[in-house]
Design an enzyme around this catalytic site. Structure first.
Site, PDB file in Angstrom:
ATOM      1  N   LYS A  76      12.719   2.374   2.536  1.00 14.27           N
ATOM      2  CA  LYS A  76      13.969   1.689   2.192  1.00 14.27           C
ATOM      3  C   LYS A  76      15.104   2.702   2.060  1.00 14.27           C
ATOM      4  O   LYS A  76      16.220   2.476   2.539  1.00 14.27           O
ATOM      5  CB  LYS A  76      13.819   0.947   0.864  1.00 14.27           C
ATOM      6  CG  LYS A  76      12.760  -0.130   0.853  1.00 14.27           C
ATOM      7  CD  LYS A  76      12.462  -0.578  -0.584  1.00 14.27           C
ATOM      8  CE  LYS A  76      11.166  -1.360  -0.649  1.00 14.27           C
ATOM      9  NZ  LYS A  76      10.706  -1.562  -2.046  1.00 14.27           N
ATOM     10  N   HIS A 131      -5.479  -0.373  -0.270  1.00 14.19           N
ATOM     11  CA  HIS A 131      -4.207   0.170  -0.740  1.00 14.19           C
ATOM     12  C   HIS A 131      -4.330   1.438  -1.550  1.00 14.19           C
ATOM     13  O   HIS A 131      -3.319   1.976  -2.010  1.00 14.19           O
ATOM     14  CB  HIS A 131      -3.471  -0.857  -1.600  1.00 14.19           C
ATOM     15  CG  HIS A 131      -2.829  -1.955  -0.810  1.00 14.19           C
ATOM     16  ND1 HIS A 131      -1.557  -1.865  -0.295  1.00 14.19           N
ATOM     17  CD2 HIS A 131      -3.305  -3.158  -0.423  1.00 14.19           C
ATOM     18  CE1 HIS A 131      -1.267  -2.976   0.356  1.00 14.19           C
ATOM     19  NE2 HIS A 131      -2.314  -3.775   0.298  1.00 14.19           N
ATOM     20  N   LYS A 150       2.796   9.984  -9.151  1.00 13.47           N
ATOM     21  CA  LYS A 150       4.106   9.945  -8.493  1.00 13.47           C
ATOM     22  C   LYS A 150       5.015  11.081  -8.984  1.00 13.47           C
ATOM     23  O   LYS A 150       6.090  11.325  -8.437  1.00 13.47           O
ATOM     24  CB  LYS A 150       4.779   8.589  -8.717  1.00 13.47           C
ATOM     25  CG  LYS A 150       4.074   7.439  -7.971  1.00 13.47           C
ATOM     26  CD  LYS A 150       4.747   6.102  -8.256  1.00 13.47           C
ATOM     27  CE  LYS A 150       4.078   4.906  -7.614  1.00 13.47           C
ATOM     28  NZ  LYS A 150       4.462   4.693  -6.195  1.00 13.47           N
ATOM     29  N   THR A 194       6.617   2.497   0.245  1.00 11.40           N
ATOM     30  CA  THR A 194       7.583   1.758   1.045  1.00 11.40           C
ATOM     31  C   THR A 194       8.996   2.025   0.528  1.00 11.40           C
ATOM     32  O   THR A 194       9.963   1.878   1.277  1.00 11.40           O
ATOM     33  CB  THR A 194       7.308   0.232   1.015  1.00 11.40           C
ATOM     34  OG1 THR A 194       7.115  -0.162  -0.343  1.00 11.40           O
ATOM     35  CG2 THR A 194       6.094  -0.120   1.843  1.00 11.40           C
ATOM     36  N   LYS A 212      10.627   3.935  -8.715  1.00 13.41           N
ATOM     37  CA  LYS A 212       9.282   3.463  -8.383  1.00 13.41           C
ATOM     38  C   LYS A 212       8.528   3.314  -9.692  1.00 13.41           C
ATOM     39  O   LYS A 212       9.027   3.743 -10.738  1.00 13.41           O
ATOM     40  CB  LYS A 212       8.556   4.454  -7.476  1.00 13.41           C
ATOM     41  CG  LYS A 212       8.654   5.905  -7.976  1.00 13.41           C
ATOM     42  CD  LYS A 212       8.009   6.908  -7.041  1.00 13.41           C
ATOM     43  CE  LYS A 212       8.773   7.194  -5.776  1.00 13.41           C
ATOM     44  NZ  LYS A 212       8.186   6.616  -4.578  1.00 13.41           N
ATOM     45  N   ARG A 213       7.325   2.695  -9.675  1.00 14.13           N
ATOM     46  CA  ARG A 213       6.540   2.630 -10.896  1.00 14.13           C
ATOM     47  C   ARG A 213       6.351   4.030 -11.477  1.00 14.13           C
ATOM     48  O   ARG A 213       6.313   5.018 -10.732  1.00 14.13           O
ATOM     49  CB  ARG A 213       5.169   1.989 -10.612  1.00 14.13           C
ATOM     50  CG  ARG A 213       5.229   0.500 -10.357  1.00 14.13           C
ATOM     51  CD  ARG A 213       5.744  -0.271 -11.555  1.00 14.13           C
ATOM     52  NE  ARG A 213       4.794  -0.309 -12.627  1.00 14.13           N
ATOM     53  CZ  ARG A 213       4.026  -1.356 -12.934  1.00 14.13           C
ATOM     54  NH1 ARG A 213       4.101  -2.466 -12.234  1.00 14.13           N
ATOM     55  NH2 ARG A 213       3.179  -1.306 -13.946  1.00 14.13           N
TER      56      ARG A 213
HETATM   57  C1  LIG Z   1       9.673  -1.071  -2.688  1.00 18.15           C
HETATM   58  C2  LIG Z   1       9.427  -1.317  -4.110  1.00 18.15           C
HETATM   59  C3  LIG Z   1       8.398  -0.657  -4.784  1.00 18.15           C
HETATM   60  C4  LIG Z   1       7.521   0.373  -4.106  1.00 18.15           C
HETATM   61  O1  LIG Z   1       8.122   1.636  -4.231  1.00 18.15           O
HETATM   62  P1  LIG Z   1       7.317   2.992  -3.904  1.00 18.15           P
HETATM   63  O2  LIG Z   1       8.364   4.036  -3.982  1.00 18.15           O
HETATM   64  O3  LIG Z   1       6.768   2.847  -2.532  1.00 18.15           O
HETATM   65  O4  LIG Z   1       6.278   3.131  -4.949  1.00 18.15           O
HETATM   66  C5  LIG Z   1       8.217  -0.910  -6.121  1.00 18.15           C
HETATM   67  N1  LIG Z   1       8.998  -1.785  -6.780  1.00 18.15           N
HETATM   68  C6  LIG Z   1      10.008  -2.434  -6.182  1.00 18.15           C
HETATM   69  C7  LIG Z   1      10.851  -3.372  -6.972  1.00 18.15           C
HETATM   70  C8  LIG Z   1      10.257  -2.232  -4.833  1.00 18.15           C
HETATM   71  O5  LIG Z   1      11.253  -2.898  -4.230  1.00 18.15           O
END
Ligand SMILES: *Cc1c(COP(=O)(O)O)cnc(C)c1O
Length: 839
Positions: A671, A368, A565, A667, A559-560
């Protein structure tokens, strides 16, 4: 109040008649929760309804396991330290086609389904992308009728809850089990012994063969909890089995009799700490003994369980790879490799070569990350103390492996050093990624770029030795949760126009292309978006007391929080927009709502400082009458799966702006695009594939490529040049530096400035700033053309078919697992005879 109806369960799986459902809910409320309708609070109704829905899964669940057993199919085991599942009730309702009848039944009871659904606690047994991927994969495995089981830990405390105090993150413990968890079945009879410490005894058998025994170890028990995982519109219900730690003796009688009651209880508490809490850092390797204990704890319990099931049905251990495939989600469960070796060698007395052949054909490993600080390694000293026999086995795996390498490449000491499982620099450490690669049949990256970089850089030497081993399987997301469930407005519209097959076959979205230029469809598409924005505005009003305007452009980065990022790049952009508005040079700027959200690891001080900066900047901008009509910025606290489901359908623009080469896949990007947001993104991770699918003209691409970043690093990158030469950038940075956003403490953000300007700007924020601003200008221009924007948004949704996790899981099944679907017929009778002794 209704009488107890002994036939209620019979009724439960027969019909969807709201009267029957109402009766079942009442029965559950009275006989399971122990309340009557007059004293029940909303949460009791939630639990009662959950039990009614769960009842409908149980028969399918049992039948699923019977048919796997009968078919003798190959089983998939997904081992993951994290499963970020979120809520379960609505998902189950939709999967078994039960939602409308339940809504009606609740209405007759004077209750609102939406309100009840909103009360469920998220199961947040994960940090972010990695844990959410595990949850999406389970959903797709079940939906595709594949025989898969998830294994993990039943943390008592999952991901912490994030709150803001004086613009700063504070972490609050989240005890998600407090109000009860109707979705899990405790299995007190499924218990395994797990050992730590002790020593290894060597002995010879009568034939003079040497053997090893692990003795004098301390003991902890792992107890199973099962959660049903229903597929969408299928009879298949799979299992997620999570382990909880128990002390091996409730009261150590010896201690107790010696009057040492407190010591006995203390030891019990110590053992049970193992499954107490999830480590809240998604990137840095934790390096804590408890973390290694957690890993071995769940791996050992899972392997014992897997082998018990296998031996119930098969005799020869040599058949393991034919009937079992085990996927390791990152290196966290990779201690499973020496653990299986230990069982085969020490318990079943197999020869090394035979044991190794079995092991290497059984495991597969998903990588990952390329970030060096996230590649796990454990001190040899710790591993020797905690898992002495495993350490011996790892040394032997390594010795034999390096020997074969020496035959192929004689006299290449540097190569041996790089490939070795043991890092010999300084205090010796076990490199878990090397162990995972050597012990697996297939290793996969999670996007095309990520896999290329694994082959060229991280695992280049391994790739040279075995070019077949590393494969690409781009991540995906489940369309059930991320479109059908999260976005009623859009999925309703899609149903009207292209039917509902897309829920199970996301490539059907292609059919939307035909409507991309249809102005009526464009309007309906954007009306759905507007409704989602209005809903989010209501929620932010309700929960945060903040007003946001659904008629503005919703610009989202959730995101985190991590330097790679680049939330800082976003902040610099927002400050620039603000300055332009204040200077009166942004007449064309469409009114924006900038939304950010995400948690910072509690020990990651820079990430926490970034959260504070976001909130400080928001406070200034939102309170300035000059900018207020055009710009609003809001940090939404406690980003988790459920808030993601509220935010993502409302987004117009998706910010995916990581330093190229650093985001393995992402991911969140999928979404957002699936829900009709246009991406503003770097050529990183799955962004590249998203752009290929949606078309260059429907994606705002900017910034340095992974190659260019690498080259710049080599040639000596100097951020100070950007600072000096770009006046707008300099102004934004100087405002932060001089306390414009922190007037009570102008020094607050010195560490950020130092990192960006004096310490080399490792994530190349300044290098990409100008390109980012220009791409923002392109987005702004497109948004002003309503029809053009709508067309692009539709084409984004239309092109996301291949990012369904169903495609991902089909790739795994074909390229890695060699597993096939086992669809089964309806056959739901309690007490059917079966020749197997359950799960
Ligand atoms: C999808 C998701 C992530 C991953 O987000 P990235 O933008 O790919 O880092 C992190 N936290 C939650 C709650 C998510 O649903």
């Amino acid at each position: 109040m209704s009488e107890f109806d002994p036939d209620a369960f019979e009724h439960d799986y027969r019909g969807t008649d709201p009267d029957e459902i109402q009766r079942s809910i009442n029965n559950r409320l009275v006989y399971t929760i122990g309340k009557d309708p007059y004293t029940a609070v909303d949460h009791d109704w939630l639990n009662a309804l959950s039990y009614v829905v769960r009842d409908r899964l149980i028969e399918r669940w049992m039948e699923t396991h019977r048919s796997y057993y009968r078919s003798g199919t190959k089983r998939i085991y997904y081992l993951s330290l994290e499963f970020l599942v979120g809520r379960s009730l609505n998902n189950a309702l939709l999967n078994i086609g039960f939602r409308d009848s339940c809504e009606e039944a609740l209405k007759r009871l004077g209750l609102d389904l939406e309100e009840i659904l909103g009360m469920e606690h998220d199961a947040a047994l994960g940090n972010g992308g990695l844990g959410r991927l595990a949850a999406c994969i389970l959903d797709s495995i079940a939906t595709l009728d594949l025989p898969g089981t998830g294994y993990g830990i039943r943390y008592e405390y999952g991901m912490f809850r994030q709150a803001l105090e004086e613009n700063q993150q504070v972490e609050l413990p989240e005890s998600w089990l407090k109000a009860g968890n109707p979705w899990e079945f405790p299995r007190p009879e499924v218990v395994y012994k797990i050992h730590f410490g002790g020593r290894v005894m060597e002995y010879q058998d009568k034939k003079g063969r040497r053997h090893h025994d692990w003795i004098d170890a301390e003991e902890v028990l792992a107890m199973a909890y099962d959660t049903p995982i229903p597929g969408y519109h299928t009879e298949t219900v799979n299992n997620l089995r999570l382990w909880s730690a128990r002390a091996s003796h409730d009261f150590d009688l010896a201690c107790f009799n010696r009057g040492n009651y407190l010591k006995a209880v203390e030891e019990k508490a110590y053992s049970e700490n193992l499954s107490k809490v999830l480590y809240p850092d998604d990137r840095a390797s934790a390096n804590q003994e408890l973390r290694l204990r957690q890993q071995y704890f769940f791996v050992s319990a899972s392997l014992q369980d897997i082998l018990r099931r296998f031996l119930q049905q098969y005799e020869s251990l040599r058949q393991i790879p034919e009937h079992i495939t085990i996927q390791l989600n990152d290196t966290h469960p990779s201690i499973a490799i020496p653990e299986l070796m230990r069982i085969l060698l020490d318990k079943y007395k197999l020869e090394w070569q035979q044991a190794w052949k079995i092991t290497q054909k059984t495991f597969n490993y998903t990588n990952h990350t390329l970030l060096p600080e996230a590649l796990e390694s454990w001190p040899v000293e710790l591993m020797e103390r905690l898992l002495p026999r495993h350490m011996q086995i790892i040394f032997e795996i390594n010795r034999r492996f390096l020997l074969t390498v020496t035959h192929l490449y004689p006299n290449d000491m540097e190569l041996l050093k790089r490939l070795s499982i043991i890092d010999e620099e300084g205090a010796r450490r076990v490199r878990m990624a090397n162990l995972a690669v050597i012990g697996s049949r297939r290793v996969n990256g999670v996007s095309q770029l990520h896999t290329d970089l694994l082959r060229q850089q991280t695992f280049a030497d391994f790739h040279r030795l075995d070019p077949e081993r590393i494969v690409n399987i781009t991540n995906g997301i489940t369309p059930r949760r991320w479109l059908n469930e999260a976005n009623h407005n859009l999925s309703g519209l899609l149903r009207n126009v292209i039917g509902h097959d897309w829920v199970k076959d996301l490539s059907q979205l292609e059919r939307l292309r035909a409507y991309a230029n249809d102005s009526e469809f464009q309007q309906r598409f954007m009306l759905a978006k507007r409704a989602n924005k209005a809903r989010l505005a209501d929620l932010t009003m309700l929960h945060l007391g903040s007003t946001i305007d659904p008629y503005t452009l919703f610009d989202v980065q959730v995101k985190r929080i991590h330097e790679y990022k680049r939330q800082l790049l976003n902040v610099l952009r927002v400050i620039t927009l603000y300055n332009r508005i204040c200077d009166g040079i942004a007449p064309d700027l469409v009114p924006r709502t900038i939304l950010l959200g995400g948690k910072a690891a509690p020990g990651y001080l820079m990430a926490k400082l970034i959260i504070r900066l976001i909130n400080d900047v928001a406070a200034v901008i939102n309170n300035d009458p000059k900018s207020a009509p055009q710009l609003k910025m809001l940090f939404i606290p406690n980003y988790d799966v459920s808030t993601a489901c509220d935010i993502i359908p409302a987004a117009d623009l998706s910010q995916q702006i990581s330093t190229a080469g650093m985001e393995a896949s992402g991911t969140g990007n999928m979404k957002l695009a699936l829900n009709g947001a246009l991406t503003m993104g770097t050529l990183d991770g799955a962004n590249i594939e998203i752009r290929e699918q949606v078309g260059e003209e429907n994606f705002f691409c900017f910034g340095l490529t992974a190659d260019e970043i690498a080259r710049k690093r080599q040639n000596g990158y100097d951020p100070r040049l950007h600072h000096e030469q770009d006046a707008e950038l300099k102004r934004a940075l100087d405002m932060i530096d001089q306390g414009y956003f922190s007037p009570t403490n102008p020094n607050r953000y010195k560490a950020i400035l130092r990192s960006l300007i004096d310490d080399g700007d490792h994530f190349m924020v300044l290098a990409d700033y100008r390109a980012y601003i220009q791409s923002d200008e392109r987005a702004n221009a497109l948004y002003r053309d309503k029809a053009a924007w709508a067309r692009a948004a539709i084409l984004n949704t239309a092109a996301m078919g291949s990012f369904s996790c169903d495609r991902t899981v089909n790739d795994y099944a074909r390229l890695v697992w060699g597993a096939v679907p086992i669809p089964h017929r309806k056959s739901r009778r309690i007490g059917r005879k079966s020749n197997h002794r359950g799960e």
